[in-house]
Design a protein around this motif. Structure first.
Motif, PDB file in Angstrom:
ATOM      1  N   UNK A 143       0.788  -1.357   0.131  1.00 65.06           N
ATOM      2  CA  UNK A 143      -0.030   0.110   0.005  1.00 65.06           C
ATOM      3  C   UNK A 143       1.036   1.325   0.015  1.00 65.06           C
ATOM      4  N   UNK A 144       2.094   1.307   0.052  1.00 66.52           N
ATOM      5  CA  UNK A 144       2.882   2.620   0.370  1.00 66.52           C
ATOM      6  C   UNK A 144       3.537   2.982  -1.047  1.00 66.52           C
ATOM      7  N   UNK A 145       3.307   1.976  -1.807  1.00 68.51           N
ATOM      8  CA  UNK A 145       4.189   2.458  -3.301  1.00 68.51           C
ATOM      9  C   UNK A 145       3.311   2.108  -4.405  1.00 68.51           C
ATOM     10  N   UNK A 146       3.851   3.067  -5.137  1.00 72.73           N
ATOM     11  CA  UNK A 146       3.371   3.068  -6.627  1.00 72.73           C
ATOM     12  C   UNK A 146       4.555   2.569  -7.690  1.00 72.73           C
ATOM     13  N   UNK A 147       4.291   1.777  -8.474  1.00 72.28           N
ATOM     14  CA  UNK A 147       5.549   1.117  -9.238  1.00 72.28           C
ATOM     15  C   UNK A 147       5.483   1.688 -10.576  1.00 72.28           C
ATOM     16  N   UNK A 148       6.240   2.377 -11.017  1.00 71.57           N
ATOM     17  CA  UNK A 148       6.376   2.837 -12.441  1.00 71.57           C
ATOM     18  C   UNK A 148       7.188   1.940 -13.390  1.00 71.57           C
ATOM     19  N   UNK A 149       6.830   1.417 -14.455  1.00 67.06           N
ATOM     20  CA  UNK A 149       7.392   0.652 -15.285  1.00 67.06           C
ATOM     21  C   UNK A 149       7.678   1.634 -16.491  1.00 67.06           C
ATOM     22  N   UNK A 150       9.293   1.464 -17.025  1.00 67.29           N
ATOM     23  CA  UNK A 150       9.793   2.010 -18.113  1.00 67.29           C
ATOM     24  C   UNK A 150      10.264   1.167 -19.169  1.00 67.29           C
ATOM     25  N   UNK A 206      -3.371   6.578   5.774  1.00 66.31           N
ATOM     26  CA  UNK A 206      -2.867   6.382   7.360  1.00 66.31           C
ATOM     27  C   UNK A 206      -3.400   5.038   7.724  1.00 66.31           C
ATOM     28  N   UNK A 207      -4.139   4.373   6.668  1.00 70.07           N
ATOM     29  CA  UNK A 207      -4.746   2.836   6.947  1.00 70.07           C
ATOM     30  C   UNK A 207      -3.906   1.807   6.190  1.00 70.07           C
ATOM     31  N   UNK A 208      -2.752   2.282   5.911  1.00 70.06           N
ATOM     32  CA  UNK A 208      -2.103   1.491   4.989  1.00 70.06           C
ATOM     33  C   UNK A 208      -1.561  -0.033   5.568  1.00 70.06           C
ATOM     34  N   UNK A 209      -1.163   0.013   7.099  1.00 71.19           N
ATOM     35  CA  UNK A 209      -0.939  -0.983   7.719  1.00 71.19           C
ATOM     36  C   UNK A 209      -1.920  -2.307   7.649  1.00 71.19           C
ATOM     37  N   UNK A 210      -3.218  -1.836   7.599  1.00 70.22           N
ATOM     38  CA  UNK A 210      -4.103  -2.752   7.772  1.00 70.22           C
ATOM     39  C   UNK A 210      -4.226  -3.699   6.393  1.00 70.22           C
ATOM     40  N   UNK A 211      -3.567  -3.312   5.387  1.00 69.17           N
ATOM     41  CA  UNK A 211      -3.331  -4.259   4.122  1.00 69.17           C
ATOM     42  C   UNK A 211      -2.160  -4.834   4.049  1.00 69.17           C
ATOM     43  N   UNK A 212      -1.251  -4.754   5.003  1.00 67.08           N
ATOM     44  CA  UNK A 212      -0.028  -5.595   4.888  1.00 67.08           C
ATOM     45  C   UNK A 212      -0.497  -7.011   5.450  1.00 67.08           C
ATOM     46  N   UNK A 213       0.291  -7.872   4.868  1.00 68.26           N
ATOM     47  CA  UNK A 213       0.382  -9.104   5.388  1.00 68.26           C
ATOM     48  C   UNK A 213       1.531  -9.545   6.617  1.00 68.26           C
ATOM     49  N   UNK A 214       1.086  -9.751   7.623  1.00 69.18           N
ATOM     50  CA  UNK A 214       2.061  -9.626   8.688  1.00 69.18           C
ATOM     51  C   UNK A 214       2.286 -11.286   9.045  1.00 69.18           C
ATOM     52  N   UNK A 215       1.651 -12.123   8.399  1.00 67.59           N
ATOM     53  CA  UNK A 215       1.790 -13.503   8.575  1.00 67.59           C
ATOM     54  C   UNK A 215       3.134 -14.067   8.312  1.00 67.59           C
ATOM     55  N   UNK A 216       4.096 -13.666   7.425  1.00 69.53           N
ATOM     56  CA  UNK A 216       5.271 -13.963   7.126  1.00 69.53           C
ATOM     57  C   UNK A 216       6.332 -13.265   7.926  1.00 69.53           C
TER      58      UNK A 216
END
Length: 127
Positions: free
Chosen positions: A28-35, A108-118
């Protein structure tokens, strides 16, 4: 929908090109740009907060990524040990991109979308 990719017109050192901008709620924190127009497989992950801050304040970033928003344009200044480059985008396109990510994952809600299981990815963190 938890991910999307947009094609954005850009001005690169070699002229006009189309680049991709991808967002995935699981990162959730990053946007990936492809070139691919520059080099197949070349990607840069840029903080969406950095892009948002540049749209609000006119400039953001230090080091490898600097973003400047002036008038109708946004310039991504990119550098690494192999070289430097600049990408010029339309401000409206960047604003729409950032807004679309905010609709998927509110700031501000990004951490809810992270997979902390690994926890192997996070040494020293125990759940």
């Amino acid at each position: 929908m938890s991910a999307f990719t947009l094609q954005l017109p850009a001005l690169l050192g070699d002229g006009h090109a189309t680049i991709s901008a991808s967002y995935d709620a699981s990162e959730p924190y990053a946007i990936t740009f492809g070139f691919d127009a520059v080099q197949p497989g070349l990607e840069w992950a840029i903080s969406r907060e950095l892009l948002s801050d540049a749209l609000i304040y006119g400039a953001a970033g230090v080091g490898e990524v600097k973003v400047t928003a002036r008038g109708d344009l946004v310039v991504l200044g990119l550098s690494n040990p192999d070289g430097t480059g600049a990408v010029v985008l339309r401000r409206d396109d960047v604003a729409a991109l950032v807004a679309k990510t905010h609709q998927m994952v509110r700031p501000g809600c990004e951490s809810r979308f992270l997979d902390w299981s690994d926890t192997a990815e996070f040494p020293g963190v125990a759940l």
